[in-house]
Motif scaffolding. Structure first.
Motif, short mmCIF file in Angstrom:
data_model
loop_
_atom_site.label_atom_id
_atom_site.label_comp_id
_atom_site.label_asym_id
_atom_site.label_seq_id
_atom_site.Cartn_x
_atom_site.Cartn_y
_atom_site.Cartn_z
N ASP A 164 -1.74 5.83 2.09
CA ASP A 164 -3.00 5.12 2.25
C ASP A 164 -3.01 4.32 3.54
N THR A 172 -3.87 0.90 5.61
CA THR A 172 -3.93 -0.52 5.28
C THR A 172 -5.08 -1.20 6.01
N ALA A 190 0.84 -1.20 0.00
CA ALA A 190 0.00 0.00 0.00
C ALA A 190 0.87 1.25 0.00
N SER A 191 0.40 2.28 -0.67
CA SER A 191 1.10 3.56 -0.67
C SER A 191 1.22 4.08 0.76
#
Length: 244
Positions: free
Chosen positions: A122, A124, A118-119
């Motif tokens: 962002d 999770t 995930a970025s």
């Protein structure tokens, strides 16, 4: 896995090949394997996405969350660590392996090592459930089960739930859920080649409740609020103590 008041739905992998690579880098035994008789061992975790035993997972919060709320999540989540050989390090801020978003209504989590894809911008995991909700403990345990790599128990290959499919579709249609979504989240079975572990467990924290009106005959499962004996056994098997 994304959870809403009806059920959790699988989040799409960001990149299937990247998911495999990061899982192998984390734990080489995440490669698929079979038992000596040629049949895959069964249980309820996605074998390809488990963390390395003994690993410390840093856990932060993606938004401003009251200290009491954070403490409540941490207290419940740590129940898994009585069985799993992992460590949780709850940190300030969102620079962490697991990033929790507590605003909104959704409850979901990336499964196992997919959190690493995930970025950094962002979350999770989302835990919209609040500490005063009767389902708070169950929801936190369930989502942290996904963090450990566990999948949904009602989709175990040997679950054999006697669904009354027409009634099941009708029940969810009345709530605005289409048949394909029901299939993905309730009826589709986990591929035996992707998981290993214990036998089907109706008491698992990873099992959805099943209403009598959704099945044929006398069959239902209530809301499981605690880790079952097999949940704990599975956590010990997947995350064993490391012998020096």
């Amino acid at each position: 896995m994304m959870c809403n008041p009806l059920f959790c739905k699988t989040l799409p992998e960001l990149d299937a090949e990247a998911s495999r690579r990061v899982a192998m880098a984390e734990r080489p035994t995440n490669a698929l394997s079979a038992s000596p008789n040629g049949r895959s061992k069964r249980a309820l975790g996605q074998f390809s996405k488990f963390w390395a035993p003994g690993r410390t997972l840093t856990i932060g919060f993606f938004n401003d969350t009251p200290i009491v709320h954070k403490a409540a999540i941490e207290k419940v989540a740590r129940q898994w660590l009585r069985s799993a050989n992992l460590k949780f390090d709850f940190v300030d801020g969102m620079l962490a392996d697991i990033r929790i978003y507590t605003d909104g209504d959704d409850n979901y989590s990336q499964v196992g090592t997919d959190a690493l894809l995930a970025s950094p911008m962002d979350a999770t995991m989302a835990l919209g459930v609040k500490p005063d909700d009767p389902l708070f403990g169950r929801t936190v345990l369930h989502e942290f089960g996904h963090v450990l790599g566990l999948l949904h128990e009602h989709q175990h290959p040997k679950a054999n739930i006697p669904w009354d499919i027409p009634k099941l579709y009708a029940y969810f249609a009345a709530k605005g859920v289409d048949q394909q979504t029901v299939d993905i989240n309730l009826l589709d079975k986990t591929d035996k080649a992707l998981a290993k572990g214990t036998a089907y467990d109706r008491a698992s924290i990873m099992h959805y409740s099943v209403l009598q009106e959704q099945t044929v005959g006398d069959w239902e499962v209530g809301i499981n609020h605690t880790l079952s004996r097999r949940d704990r056994m599975f956590a010990r098997r997947i995350y064993p103590k490391v012998v020096a």
